[in-house]
Design a protein around this motif. Structure first.
Motif, PDB file in Angstrom:
ATOM      1  N   ARG A   1     -42.259  27.577 -30.914  1.00 17.56           N
ATOM      2  CA  ARG A   1     -41.406  27.576 -29.735  1.00 17.56           C
ATOM      3  C   ARG A   1     -42.162  26.800 -28.661  1.00 17.56           C
ATOM      4  O   ARG A   1     -43.159  27.275 -28.138  1.00 17.56           O
TER       5      ARG A   1
ATOM      6  N   SER B   1     -42.970  25.163 -25.048  1.00 17.88           N
ATOM      7  CA  SER B   1     -42.680  25.471 -23.650  1.00 17.88           C
ATOM      8  C   SER B   1     -43.149  24.367 -22.702  1.00 17.88           C
ATOM      9  O   SER B   1     -42.583  24.201 -21.634  1.00 17.88           O
TER      10      SER B   1
ATOM     11  N   GLN C   1     -35.703  21.338 -37.210  1.00 17.87           N
ATOM     12  CA  GLN C   1     -36.216  22.330 -38.145  1.00 17.87           C
ATOM     13  C   GLN C   1     -35.940  21.844 -39.557  1.00 17.87           C
ATOM     14  O   GLN C   1     -34.833  21.387 -39.856  1.00 17.87           O
TER      15      GLN C   1
ATOM     16  N   ALA D   1     -36.582  25.968 -23.855  1.00 12.05           N
ATOM     17  CA  ALA D   1     -36.914  26.685 -25.092  1.00 12.05           C
ATOM     18  C   ALA D   1     -36.328  25.978 -26.310  1.00 12.05           C
ATOM     19  O   ALA D   1     -35.128  25.746 -26.383  1.00 12.05           O
TER      20      ALA D   1
ATOM     21  N   GLU E   1     -37.008  25.914 -30.681  1.00 16.69           N
ATOM     22  CA  GLU E   1     -37.737  26.340 -31.871  1.00 16.69           C
ATOM     23  C   GLU E   1     -37.616  25.241 -32.909  1.00 16.69           C
ATOM     24  O   GLU E   1     -36.516  24.934 -33.375  1.00 16.69           O
TER      25      GLU E   1
ATOM     26  N   GLY F   1     -47.067  26.299 -26.307  1.00 16.86           N
ATOM     27  CA  GLY F   1     -46.016  27.253 -26.634  1.00 16.86           C
ATOM     28  C   GLY F   1     -46.572  28.360 -27.498  1.00 16.86           C
ATOM     29  O   GLY F   1     -47.732  28.758 -27.335  1.00 16.86           O
TER      30      GLY F   1
ATOM     31  N   VAL G   1     -43.619  31.036 -33.917  1.00 15.66           N
ATOM     32  CA  VAL G   1     -42.465  31.940 -34.044  1.00 15.66           C
ATOM     33  C   VAL G   1     -42.674  32.867 -35.220  1.00 15.66           C
ATOM     34  O   VAL G   1     -43.190  32.496 -36.235  1.00 15.66           O
TER      35      VAL G   1
END
Length: 139
Positions: A58, A60, A81, A107, A109, A136, A139
């Motif tokens: 994740r 940031s 992903q 945010a 992922e 970050g 996860v």
């Protein structure tokens, strides 16, 4: 807790290296925390760095330290992903100076990132980066 997500298992690629001299200007210098080394791209209309992380992260923040005179006026961060196509996460606008610049990231992922540097301040389109950090959490 936010910390640097680039680790030895992270696979990185760059668009180019000045005179193909990877020993002196290669991608490894983006992450070595050494103030004396840098990634120096060759010339071109845009330059990029891709990162493939060993697990989902994740993001940031993005931190970049350019060499003044060899930065970009506009950057784009993309992510994905697995085998999904890259999608834009955010545009950012670096300043042309030597300071470590921090860019907040909405945010996201991902396990792949692509940072593209467009509209270089150098006439030939070269970019010089001393530090590239992705902050970050896993996860």
């Amino acid at each position: 807790m936010t910390h640097s997500l680039v680790c030895p298992e992270t696979v990185s690629r760059v668009s180019s290296v000045l005179n193909r001299n990877t020993r002196q200007f290669g991608k490894k210098h983006l992450f070595d925390q050494d103030e004396e080394t840098c990634w120096n791209s060759d010339q071109g209309p845009s330059q990029w760095v891709t990162l493939e992380f060993p697990q989902l992260i994740r993001v940031s923040q993005l931190q970049i330290q350019f060499q003044g005179g060899f930065s970009s006026r506009r950057g784009c961060l993309e992510g994905s992903q697995g085998t999904q196509a890259l999608r834009k996460i955010v545009d950012f606008y670096p300043e042309d100076n030597n300071s470590l610049q921090t860019f907040p990231i909405p945010a996201a992922e991902v396990d792949r990132l692509k940072v593209t540097f467009e509209d270089a301040t150098d006439f030939f389109g070269r970019v010089i980066i001393y530090h590239l950090r992705v902050l970050g959490e896993k996860v």
